[in-house]
Design a protein around this motif. Structure first.
Motif, short mmCIF file in Angstrom:
data_model
loop_
_atom_site.label_atom_id
_atom_site.label_comp_id
_atom_site.label_asym_id
_atom_site.label_seq_id
_atom_site.Cartn_x
_atom_site.Cartn_y
_atom_site.Cartn_z
N UNK A 307 39.60 31.36 35.48
CA UNK A 307 40.91 31.31 36.14
C UNK A 307 42.09 31.39 35.18
N UNK A 308 42.00 30.69 34.05
CA UNK A 308 43.12 30.68 33.11
C UNK A 308 43.32 32.07 32.51
N UNK A 309 42.22 32.73 32.13
CA UNK A 309 42.32 34.08 31.56
C UNK A 309 42.85 35.06 32.60
N UNK A 310 42.40 34.92 33.84
CA UNK A 310 42.86 35.81 34.91
C UNK A 310 44.37 35.68 35.11
N UNK A 311 44.86 34.45 35.11
CA UNK A 311 46.30 34.25 35.29
C UNK A 311 47.08 34.78 34.10
N UNK A 312 46.50 34.66 32.90
CA UNK A 312 47.17 35.20 31.72
C UNK A 312 47.26 36.71 31.79
N UNK A 313 46.19 37.36 32.25
CA UNK A 313 46.22 38.81 32.42
C UNK A 313 47.28 39.21 33.43
N UNK A 314 47.38 38.45 34.50
CA UNK A 314 48.40 38.73 35.52
C UNK A 314 49.80 38.66 34.91
N UNK A 315 50.04 37.62 34.08
CA UNK A 315 51.36 37.46 33.46
C UNK A 315 51.68 38.62 32.51
N UNK A 316 50.67 39.11 31.80
CA UNK A 316 50.89 40.22 30.87
C UNK A 316 51.38 41.44 31.63
N UNK A 317 50.67 41.80 32.69
CA UNK A 317 51.06 42.98 33.47
C UNK A 317 52.40 42.74 34.17
N UNK A 318 52.62 41.56 34.69
CA UNK A 318 53.87 41.25 35.38
C UNK A 318 55.06 41.38 34.45
N UNK A 319 54.97 40.80 33.24
CA UNK A 319 56.08 40.85 32.30
C UNK A 319 56.34 42.29 31.83
N UNK A 320 55.26 43.05 31.60
CA UNK A 320 55.44 44.43 31.15
C UNK A 320 56.12 45.28 32.21
#
Length: 409
Positions: A307-320
């Motif tokens: 879950x933590x890695x999945x949310x981090x991936x989401x934040x990466x794409x969202x910020x970009x």
């Protein structure tokens, strides 16, 4: 062996050669060997000074043995090793002062060094003859260098102790500051968890109750939107709390019930990594809805994400994607998500801006989004890169482990 030692040995050898030549031209010296036997002994002892820093006791022992040999030769073979046998000279090799000094400074056994220095002083002073000139010269050539070495050794030890104490105090001050910062971060995390989470959870429950109790479809739809937004806010709050707390506490945060369980909720904690993977396509669709040309490709199975890695991936794409909309209007974007063996690779790259930048929109924000994003990625054990691409444009790339590493410090 230093250049100083080499220069010292060369100077002393030349001095011994000059003395031997001078004595050889006179009447002093042994009838067969003259002063050359003594010169050979002096050079042999001088060569041991090459290792006076590594083997100081050996050098001092050789100097002591040479002194005893020279003294005995005066009685058994006058003029063989010592040309002046009138009793006024000091019968020690020229390397003796340096041997005594080195033994006291560099030896790991100071008691042995002082015993050997005392024996060398006894031989040099020849107390059994009771000559003030010989005794004074012997002490000057043996005991005084030893005392000087003791002073230098004590001074070096004091400097080393003070340096070590200063470094230890600096380390302790740094650790105290780190501890204070960590305690403050934990306190802030606790305040956010206890106060904000409580209020938002009440909002989620009230929105859910309104959705169930209302007979108006419009009200029920709006209540569902509010409930979903509240659940997402709770989930994002959990991420913030995880950043504030130590990395070790993230394991506890993953199992903490910050979000109310809701069956079938695509944004709550029950959705898991697959829900996070689905939300990447939602981000892409949101950008497409506002006119951004986005190409999205995903390969592999996202079910292995924690879950933590999945949310981090989401934040990466969202910020970009957010940065593209703010700083590169009219550009085309390519979002790539590749799931490999034990890792997931994300890359968001955009072309050069084709439209005019809205300065008011571009200047909004704190300006530290990418920096904070990199810290978030490092927290889960991943790598983060960003920068311009040839021909204009920008890229954001991150490699995340499928499972959050527990040894991140």
């Amino acid at each position: 062996m230093s250049a100083f030692d080499v220069g010292l040995i060369i100077a002393l050898v030349l001095l011994n050669v000059v003395v031997a030549v001078w004595n050889g031209s006179g009447s002093e010296g042994h009838t067969d060997c003259g002063p050359w036997a003594g010169l050979a002994l002096q050079i042999l002892v001088l060569l041991t000074l090459l290792v006076r820093r590594r083997r100081p006791l050996m050098v001092l022992t050789v100097a002591l043995a040479a002194s005893v040999t020279m003294t005995v030769s005066v009685w058994l073979a006058p003029g063989l090793l010592v040309t002046s046998v009138d009793g006024a000279g000091v019968w020690v090799p020229l390397a003796a002062p340096f041997a005594a000094y080195s033994a006291v400074v560099y030896s790991s056994r100071p008691r042995v060094a002082w015993v050997l220095t005392g024996l060398l002083t006894l031989v040099a002073t020849r107390l059994w003859e009771l000559s003030f000139a010989v005794a004074a010269s012997g002490v000057l050539l043996t005991a005084v260098p030893g005392l000087l070495g003791m002073y230098v050794g004590a001074r070096r030890g004091l400097i080393a102790a003070l340096t070590e104490r200063a470094e230890r105090a600096e380390r302790e001050q740094f650790l105290l500051a780190e501890r204070a910062r960590a305690e403050e971060r934990v306190r802030l995390a606790g305040e956010m968890h206890d106060v904000v989470t409580h209020r938002v959870s009440l909002m989620v429950l009230q929105a859910g109750a309104l959705r169930v109790s209302s007979s108006d479809e419009v009200v029920r739809a709006e209540a569902e939107v509010l409930r979903a937004a509240g659940c997402q806010a709770l989930e994002e709050l959990r991420d913030v709390v995880g950043v504030l707390r130590s990395p070790e506490s993230l394991e506890a945060l993953e199992s903490a019930e910050l979000v109310m369980p809701n069956a079938g909720d695509g944004v709550g904690a029950a959705g898991g990594a697959q829900a996070e993977g689905l939300r990447l396509s939602v981000l892409v669709e949101e950008s497409r809805a506002v006119g951004v040309d986005v190409e999205f490709t995903e390969t592999g199975d996202p079910s292995e994400w924690s879950p933590v890695v999945a949310r981090t991936a989401y934040r990466v794409v969202q910020e970009a994607l957010t940065n593209v909309r703010k700083h590169a209007p009219g550009s085309s974007v390519r979002v790539e998500v590749r799931h490999g063996s034990g890792e997931v690779r994300l890359r968001v790259a955009n072309s050069a801006a084709a439209g005019s930048v809205d300065t008011e929109l571009a200047s909004s924000g704190s300006g530290s989004g990418l920096k904070g994003l990199g810290q978030r990625v490092e927290l889960v054990g991943g790598t983060f890169e960003s920068g311009p691409v040839p021909g204009g444009g920008f890229y954001v790339e991150s490699v995340l482990p499928a499972e959050r590493r527990t040894d991140v410090s």
